[in-house]
Design a protein around this motif. Structure first.
Motif, PDB file in Angstrom:
ATOM      1  N   VAL A   5     -10.802 -16.078   2.300  1.00 38.75           N
ATOM      2  CA  VAL A   5     -11.292 -15.144   3.304  1.00 38.75           C
ATOM      3  C   VAL A   5     -10.518 -13.844   3.179  1.00 38.75           C
ATOM      4  CG1 VAL A   5     -11.622 -14.685   5.757  1.00 38.75           C
ATOM      5  CG2 VAL A   5     -11.909 -17.014   4.872  1.00 38.75           C
ATOM      6  N   GLU A   6     -11.263 -12.750   2.941  1.00 38.74           N
ATOM      7  CA  GLU A   6     -10.645 -11.438   2.839  1.00 38.74           C
ATOM      8  C   GLU A   6     -10.643 -10.740   4.194  1.00 38.74           C
ATOM      9  OE1 GLU A   6     -13.280 -12.037  -0.878  1.00 38.74           O
ATOM     10  OE2 GLU A   6     -13.443 -12.298   1.288  1.00 38.74           O
ATOM     11  N   SER A   7      -9.656  -9.889   4.393  1.00 39.94           N
ATOM     12  CA  SER A   7      -9.587  -9.081   5.608  1.00 39.94           C
ATOM     13  C   SER A   7      -8.777  -7.826   5.306  1.00 39.94           C
ATOM     14  CB  SER A   7      -8.947  -9.864   6.760  1.00 39.94           C
ATOM     15  OG  SER A   7      -7.622 -10.227   6.439  1.00 39.94           O
ATOM     16  N   GLY A   8      -8.834  -6.875   6.228  1.00 39.19           N
ATOM     17  CA  GLY A   8      -8.018  -5.682   6.101  1.00 39.19           C
ATOM     18  C   GLY A   8      -8.751  -4.431   5.677  1.00 39.19           C
ATOM     19  N   GLY A   9     -10.027  -4.557   5.387  1.00 40.22           N
ATOM     20  CA  GLY A   9     -10.780  -3.382   4.995  1.00 40.22           C
ATOM     21  C   GLY A   9     -11.034  -2.452   6.172  1.00 40.22           C
ATOM     22  N   GLY A  10     -11.594  -1.293   5.863  1.00 46.29           N
ATOM     23  CA  GLY A  10     -11.901  -0.341   6.920  1.00 46.29           C
ATOM     24  C   GLY A  10     -12.196   1.023   6.365  1.00 46.29           C
ATOM     25  N   LEU A  11     -12.227   1.999   7.264  1.00 41.22           N
ATOM     26  CA  LEU A  11     -12.469   3.388   6.903  1.00 41.22           C
ATOM     27  C   LEU A  11     -11.132   4.121   6.883  1.00 41.22           C
ATOM     28  CD1 LEU A  11     -14.316   5.874   6.494  1.00 41.22           C
ATOM     29  CD2 LEU A  11     -14.461   6.032   8.997  1.00 41.22           C
ATOM     30  N   ARG A  19      -4.019  -2.347   3.451  1.00 39.30           N
ATOM     31  CA  ARG A  19      -3.547  -3.578   2.842  1.00 39.30           C
ATOM     32  C   ARG A  19      -4.587  -4.666   3.085  1.00 39.30           C
ATOM     33  NH1 ARG A  19       1.716  -7.447   3.912  1.00 39.30           N
ATOM     34  NH2 ARG A  19       0.526  -7.989   5.782  1.00 39.30           N
ATOM     35  N   LEU A  20      -5.124  -5.169   1.990  1.00 38.95           N
ATOM     36  CA  LEU A  20      -6.083  -6.257   2.074  1.00 38.95           C
ATOM     37  C   LEU A  20      -5.353  -7.592   1.984  1.00 38.95           C
ATOM     38  CD1 LEU A  20      -8.921  -4.966  -0.288  1.00 38.95           C
ATOM     39  CD2 LEU A  20      -8.498  -4.432   2.123  1.00 38.95           C
ATOM     40  N   SER A  21      -5.890  -8.577   2.681  1.00 36.81           N
ATOM     41  CA  SER A  21      -5.344  -9.931   2.634  1.00 36.81           C
ATOM     42  C   SER A  21      -6.423 -10.891   2.157  1.00 36.81           C
ATOM     43  CB  SER A  21      -4.857 -10.368   4.013  1.00 36.81           C
ATOM     44  OG  SER A  21      -3.801  -9.568   4.473  1.00 36.81           O
ATOM     45  N   CYS A  22      -5.993 -11.897   1.429  1.00 42.19           N
ATOM     46  CA  CYS A  22      -6.875 -12.956   0.934  1.00 42.19           C
ATOM     47  C   CYS A  22      -6.222 -14.267   1.324  1.00 42.19           C
ATOM     48  CB  CYS A  22      -7.030 -12.837  -0.577  1.00 42.19           C
ATOM     49  SG  CYS A  22      -7.896 -14.207  -1.358  1.00 42.19           S
ATOM     50  N   ALA A  23      -6.780 -14.922   2.325  1.00 37.73           N
ATOM     51  CA  ALA A  23      -6.206 -16.152   2.850  1.00 37.73           C
ATOM     52  C   ALA A  23      -7.011 -17.359   2.380  1.00 37.73           C
ATOM     53  CB  ALA A  23      -6.170 -16.113   4.368  1.00 37.73           C
ATOM     54  N   GLU A  89     -13.609   7.260  -4.741  1.00 36.17           N
ATOM     55  CA  GLU A  89     -14.151   6.345  -5.736  1.00 36.17           C
ATOM     56  C   GLU A  89     -13.636   4.921  -5.606  1.00 36.17           C
ATOM     57  OE1 GLU A  89     -12.667   9.318  -6.272  1.00 36.17           O
ATOM     58  OE2 GLU A  89     -11.465   9.277  -8.122  1.00 36.17           O
ATOM     59  N   ASP A  90     -12.681   4.694  -4.704  1.00 40.73           N
ATOM     60  CA  ASP A  90     -12.242   3.329  -4.410  1.00 40.73           C
ATOM     61  C   ASP A  90     -13.155   2.637  -3.398  1.00 40.73           C
ATOM     62  OD1 ASP A  90      -8.900   4.598  -4.469  1.00 40.73           O
ATOM     63  OD2 ASP A  90      -9.883   3.411  -6.038  1.00 40.73           O
ATOM     64  N   THR A  91     -14.096   3.377  -2.842  1.00 40.40           N
ATOM     65  CA  THR A  91     -15.022   2.805  -1.867  1.00 40.40           C
ATOM     66  C   THR A  91     -15.844   1.692  -2.503  1.00 40.40           C
ATOM     67  OG1 THR A  91     -15.185   4.849  -0.586  1.00 40.40           O
ATOM     68  CG2 THR A  91     -17.016   3.289  -0.406  1.00 40.40           C
ATOM     69  N   ALA A  92     -15.801   0.521  -1.881  1.00 47.59           N
ATOM     70  CA  ALA A  92     -16.490  -0.652  -2.412  1.00 47.59           C
ATOM     71  C   ALA A  92     -16.281  -1.824  -1.467  1.00 47.59           C
ATOM     72  CB  ALA A  92     -15.946  -1.021  -3.794  1.00 47.59           C
ATOM     73  N   VAL A  93     -17.001  -2.885  -1.723  1.00 43.96           N
ATOM     74  CA  VAL A  93     -16.683  -4.170  -1.093  1.00 43.96           C
ATOM     75  C   VAL A  93     -15.675  -4.867  -2.004  1.00 43.96           C
ATOM     76  CG1 VAL A  93     -17.542  -6.383  -0.284  1.00 43.96           C
ATOM     77  CG2 VAL A  93     -18.941  -4.326  -0.016  1.00 43.96           C
ATOM     78  N   TYR A  94     -14.580  -5.297  -1.422  1.00 44.20           N
ATOM     79  CA  TYR A  94     -13.519  -5.942  -2.176  1.00 44.20           C
ATOM     80  C   TYR A  94     -13.554  -7.453  -1.940  1.00 44.20           C
ATOM     81  CZ  TYR A  94     -11.415  -1.510  -3.476  1.00 44.20           C
ATOM     82  OH  TYR A  94     -11.190  -0.268  -4.024  1.00 44.20           O
ATOM     83  N   TYR A  95     -13.458  -8.186  -3.030  1.00 44.86           N
ATOM     84  CA  TYR A  95     -13.495  -9.638  -2.990  1.00 44.86           C
ATOM     85  C   TYR A  95     -12.247 -10.221  -3.653  1.00 44.86           C
ATOM     86  CZ  TYR A  95     -18.550  -8.803  -2.503  1.00 44.86           C
ATOM     87  OH  TYR A  95     -19.789  -8.368  -2.094  1.00 44.86           O
ATOM     88  N   CYS A  96     -11.861 -11.405  -3.213  1.00 45.02           N
ATOM     89  CA  CYS A  96     -10.847 -12.151  -3.943  1.00 45.02           C
ATOM     90  C   CYS A  96     -11.457 -13.463  -4.434  1.00 45.02           C
ATOM     91  CB  CYS A  96      -9.603 -12.408  -3.109  1.00 45.02           C
ATOM     92  SG  CYS A  96      -9.839 -13.393  -1.612  1.00 45.02           S
ATOM     93  N   ALA A  97     -10.867 -13.992  -5.486  1.00 44.25           N
ATOM     94  CA  ALA A  97     -11.354 -15.228  -6.084  1.00 44.25           C
ATOM     95  C   ALA A  97     -10.211 -15.916  -6.808  1.00 44.25           C
ATOM     96  CB  ALA A  97     -12.510 -14.940  -7.047  1.00 44.25           C
ATOM     97  N   THR A 115     -14.651  -7.696   1.890  1.00 42.81           N
ATOM     98  CA  THR A 115     -14.272  -6.793   2.974  1.00 42.81           C
ATOM     99  C   THR A 115     -14.555  -5.366   2.517  1.00 42.81           C
ATOM    100  OG1 THR A 115     -12.494  -6.174   4.519  1.00 42.81           O
ATOM    101  CG2 THR A 115     -11.835  -6.650   2.258  1.00 42.81           C
ATOM    102  N   GLN A 116     -15.168  -4.590   3.373  1.00 41.57           N
ATOM    103  CA  GLN A 116     -15.596  -3.241   3.015  1.00 41.57           C
ATOM    104  C   GLN A 116     -14.433  -2.257   3.125  1.00 41.57           C
ATOM    105  OE1 GLN A 116     -18.850  -1.944   2.097  1.00 41.57           O
ATOM    106  NE2 GLN A 116     -17.585  -0.145   1.662  1.00 41.57           N
ATOM    107  N   VAL A 117     -14.256  -1.481   2.075  1.00 48.23           N
ATOM    108  CA  VAL A 117     -13.290  -0.381   2.070  1.00 48.23           C
ATOM    109  C   VAL A 117     -14.069   0.908   1.863  1.00 48.23           C
ATOM    110  CG1 VAL A 117     -11.377   0.691   0.829  1.00 48.23           C
ATOM    111  CG2 VAL A 117     -11.381  -1.781   1.242  1.00 48.23           C
ATOM    112  N   THR A 118     -13.927   1.827   2.787  1.00 51.72           N
ATOM    113  CA  THR A 118     -14.600   3.118   2.692  1.00 51.72           C
ATOM    114  C   THR A 118     -13.559   4.219   2.780  1.00 51.72           C
ATOM    115  OG1 THR A 118     -16.573   2.212   3.770  1.00 51.72           O
ATOM    116  CG2 THR A 118     -16.367   4.612   3.680  1.00 51.72           C
ATOM    117  N   VAL A 119     -13.536   5.045   1.748  1.00 54.31           N
ATOM    118  CA  VAL A 119     -12.592   6.160   1.698  1.00 54.31           C
ATOM    119  C   VAL A 119     -13.392   7.452   1.837  1.00 54.31           C
ATOM    120  CG1 VAL A 119     -10.724   7.261   0.426  1.00 54.31           C
ATOM    121  CG2 VAL A 119     -11.141   4.803   0.169  1.00 54.31           C
TER     122      VAL A 119
END
Length: 121
Positions: A5-11, A19-23, A89-97, A115-119
């Motif tokens: 489960v990813e978290s920490g994204g935002g605008l 800081r994104l987390s992958c739990a 250009e870092d704007t994207a949905v970030y995933y962990c695996a 988790t969505q990251v929007t810059v």
């Protein structure tokens, strides 16, 4: 069931940090290398960073080197992606695996929901 489960994204504004987390749940994270990936609208998914099981080996996409740092806390069953000096250009949905036994080009599984990251200013 193995789940990440990813978290920490935002605008965030350009130049900012997140800081994104992958739990992990359902399994012990330290058995696996963990990768962060991202997918921007209309683009293919790309690997951003990966960390070995012990945390002593990491790799990064060239465009994020020096700005992003991957780390892990196996006691908390969590992997982090510290992102500094963010660019639009870092704007994207970030995933962990997860991948066993080490980082690689393919073969990742147990993908999180992202988790969505929007810059943007």
């Amino acid at each position: 069931q193995l789940q990440l489960v990813e978290s920490g994204g935002g605008l965030v504004q350009p130049g900012g940090s997140l800081r994104l987390s992958c739990a992990a749940s359902g399994f012990t994270l330290d058995y696996y290398a963990i990768g962060w990936f991202r997918q921007a609208p209309g683009k293919e998914r790309e690997g951003v960073s990966c960390i070995s099981r012990s945390g002593d080996s990491t790799n990064y996409l060239d465009s994020v080197k020096g700005r992003f740092t991957i780390s892990r806390d196996n006691a908390k069953n969590t992997v982090y992606l510290q992102m500094n000096s963010l660019k639009p250009e870092d704007t994207a949905v970030y995933y962990c695996a997860a991948r066993w036994p080490s980082c690689g080009i393919s073969g990742f599984g147990s993908w999180g929901q992202g988790t969505q990251v929007t810059v943007s200013s």
